[in-house]
Scaffold this active site. Sequence first.
Site, PDB file in Angstrom:
ATOM      1  N   ASP A  16       6.199   0.733   8.496  1.00  0.00           N
ATOM      2  CA  ASP A  16       5.082   0.747   9.251  1.00  0.00           C
ATOM      3  C   ASP A  16       4.078  -0.192   9.341  1.00  0.00           C
ATOM      4  OD1 ASP A  16       6.276   3.246   8.139  1.00  0.00           O
ATOM      5  OD2 ASP A  16       4.289   4.478   8.281  1.00  0.00           O
ATOM      6  N   HIS A  20       0.958   0.255  11.260  1.00  0.00           N
ATOM      7  CA  HIS A  20      -0.079   0.561  11.270  1.00  0.00           C
ATOM      8  C   HIS A  20      -1.349  -0.204  11.729  1.00  0.00           C
ATOM      9  CE1 HIS A  20       0.396   4.591  10.381  1.00  0.00           C
ATOM     10  NE2 HIS A  20       1.323   4.530   9.300  1.00  0.00           N
ATOM     11  N   ASP A  32       5.305   4.054  13.380  1.00  0.00           N
ATOM     12  CA  ASP A  32       3.970   4.129  13.101  1.00  0.00           C
ATOM     13  C   ASP A  32       3.423   2.465  13.169  1.00  0.00           C
ATOM     14  OD1 ASP A  32       4.241   6.642  12.604  1.00  0.00           O
ATOM     15  OD2 ASP A  32       3.676   6.362  10.234  1.00  0.00           O
ATOM     16  N   ASP A  67      -2.493   3.248  14.805  1.00  0.00           N
ATOM     17  CA  ASP A  67      -3.215   4.072  13.925  1.00  0.00           C
ATOM     18  C   ASP A  67      -3.997   3.601  12.785  1.00  0.00           C
ATOM     19  OD1 ASP A  67      -3.803   6.350  15.937  1.00  0.00           O
ATOM     20  OD2 ASP A  67      -2.192   7.565  15.196  1.00  0.00           O
ATOM     21  N   ARG A  68      -4.954   4.098  12.356  1.00  0.00           N
ATOM     22  CA  ARG A  68      -5.613   3.558  11.062  1.00  0.00           C
ATOM     23  C   ARG A  68      -6.182   1.992  11.086  1.00  0.00           C
ATOM     24  NH1 ARG A  68      -5.931   7.210   7.121  1.00  0.00           N
ATOM     25  NH2 ARG A  68      -4.501   8.906   7.068  1.00  0.00           N
ATOM     26  N   ASN A  96       5.860   9.398  13.219  1.00  0.00           N
ATOM     27  CA  ASN A  96       5.080  10.533  13.612  1.00  0.00           C
ATOM     28  C   ASN A  96       3.709  10.133  13.965  1.00  0.00           C
ATOM     29  OD1 ASN A  96       4.712   9.424  10.546  1.00  0.00           O
ATOM     30  ND2 ASN A  96       2.803  10.756  10.718  1.00  0.00           N
ATOM     31  N   HIS A  97       3.396   8.883  13.897  1.00  0.00           N
ATOM     32  CA  HIS A  97       1.835   8.439  14.672  1.00  0.00           C
ATOM     33  C   HIS A  97       1.986   7.927  16.073  1.00  0.00           C
ATOM     34  CE1 HIS A  97      -1.379   8.604  11.601  1.00  0.00           C
ATOM     35  NE2 HIS A  97      -0.323   8.483  10.762  1.00  0.00           N
ATOM     36  N   HIS A 141      12.395   6.926  11.004  1.00  0.00           N
ATOM     37  CA  HIS A 141      10.877   6.713  10.090  1.00  0.00           C
ATOM     38  C   HIS A 141      10.850   7.674   9.123  1.00  0.00           C
ATOM     39  CE1 HIS A 141       6.840   5.964  10.127  1.00  0.00           C
ATOM     40  NE2 HIS A 141       6.651   7.279  10.168  1.00  0.00           N
ATOM     41  N   ARG A 175       3.370  16.806   2.776  1.00  0.00           N
ATOM     42  CA  ARG A 175       2.499  16.414   3.882  1.00  0.00           C
ATOM     43  C   ARG A 175       1.877  17.849   4.484  1.00  0.00           C
ATOM     44  NH1 ARG A 175       3.026  10.845   5.224  1.00  0.00           N
ATOM     45  NH2 ARG A 175       4.930  10.015   4.155  1.00  0.00           N
ATOM     46  N   HIS A 230       7.462   5.395   6.601  1.00  0.00           N
ATOM     47  CA  HIS A 230       6.545   6.517   6.512  1.00  0.00           C
ATOM     48  C   HIS A 230       5.782   6.744   5.124  1.00  0.00           C
ATOM     49  CE1 HIS A 230       5.573  10.578   7.899  1.00  0.00           C
ATOM     50  NE2 HIS A 230       6.371  11.278   7.029  1.00  0.00           N
TER      51      HIS A 230
END
Length: 556
Positions: free
Chosen positions: A300, A302, A329, A332-333, A361-362, A410, A458, A485
């Site tokens: 990731d 991110h 990923d 995001d964030r 997943n993002h 992922h 999660r 992840h």
Amino acid sequence: MPTMETEKSNTSRAEELKQLANEAFKGHKYSQAIDLYTQAIKLNSENAVYWANRAFAHTKLEEYGSAIQDATRAIETDPKYSKGYYRRGAAYLAMGKFKDALKDFQQVKKLCPNDPDATKKLKECEKAVMKLKFEEAISVPESQRCSVADSIDYHTVGSGPGSSYVSTKVTAVSAAAALMAVLVVYMGTKAATAVTAVAAAALAALLMVLLTFRWARFNDTKSRTLELEVEPQYTGARIEGDVVTLDFVKKMLDDFKNQKNLHKRYAYQVVLQTRDMLRALPSLVDIVVPEGKHFTVCGDVHGQFYDLLNIFELNGLPSEDNPYLFNGDFVDRGSFSLEVILTLFAFKCMCPSAIYLARGNHESKSMNKIYGFEGEVRSKLSETFVELFAEVFCCLPLAHVINGKVFVVHGGLFSVDGVKLSDIRAIDRFCEPPEEGLMCELLWSDPQPQPGRGPSKRGVGLSFGADITKRFLQENNLDLVVRSHEVKDEGYEIEHDGKLITVFSAPNYCDQMGNKGAFIRFEAPDMKPNIVTFSAVPHPDVKPMAYANNFLRMFS
């Protein structure tokens, strides 16, 4: 039976453990805090505070399923403890379950009617739910949706506006959407105000049809054409013709470092060319690393663009002789997600074999709407790009196999035995991630220390043990699972008897976790993993989640 003195001792020790857990939490040591809260709960399970505090720590680790379970237990222990509802509502919110979150914040307001913070969060939650209902009401059925990508031709620089005709289909869809909006408002309105509400909604519906008609005329012709015009004063990176070159990529990276945007005309070209390449790939991609060559796998990122640049500084830019796989990923964030994704896509355009990209997943609408990418793209580019990226993310492959031995995904493995690589290749991935099934589990699942399978921390996917990993590898003649992840303190973790490695490449995640980042280099032919760790580097003063859902930022 425990004596009164023993119970008093347990209660006292539990409080001491809670204080230690609180200190660990303040130091961003969330896993340690969870362990300490767990010890406190074992000594005194009837204290709702311990359950709610552990729920909060789970939320910080994005273990929203566990957070909901703990917060529910806090509520069961003390139905009047407002923080139980508060923690559960926040976890539901983080999962995009706004309607469930709303119920909990309504209860918080009921228990704390004079709390301004509770009032503020309830109002924001109500806004989120109303927006969701409206979007559902005006949404176009999947079968009627047209591809945004197919409507864009970046070659048409300088051309005049096209036809301003708006098809009967567009108008009909707008009218149908407006009617649905009326029905939604009507059904949600009390009888006493139904007539007034329906009248207002009907007027809004009429305006929607007219505005949609006018917007379609303007946006689909003049506006989109103007987006492609390159102004004479533009001094940023340019693509000459159809070929994305290393010189272009380097210039773009320099511009990004200085917080300059890429022109929309070239952003369109990079994204659309990447889409064409990704669409042609299978859902499971086989990668061949020749003998004597190496290959790098990153986890990731991110949206941490400056840490991505540091990876390239440490390990070299992507090229045919220095290939990478980025394992989902990307966005995001972090608040430089657009710079990250355009960088990865540009390298893919420059040399398809220099970089491989997997879906995380993002890379999905629901996550991007909550965690910042959608807002960032809308701010830095346009609404059209929001839709375009959503389409392209659906083209990303779900997994890779390197030299027939290393399975890279992922999230993780599956809720059923006997899944073969051919089953993964056969997945129709051109959609938003479902909430169950093989595709969901590839993107969401996590390893667990105990054998067998368990519920996901999660709230999506599952947890799987070393026996599940071993069986999957044996049945598919593989040696190793590499996945991402999850944040890891050292940037990586080796689990399941050395058969599974988690790699995470976003150091000091969200500017608060204090973790290292890592990447893995494999050398052919033995393909033994060589793990390299690194620390975070400085970035401009733009906080993580700067473009995230307004309500979610209130909890960050």
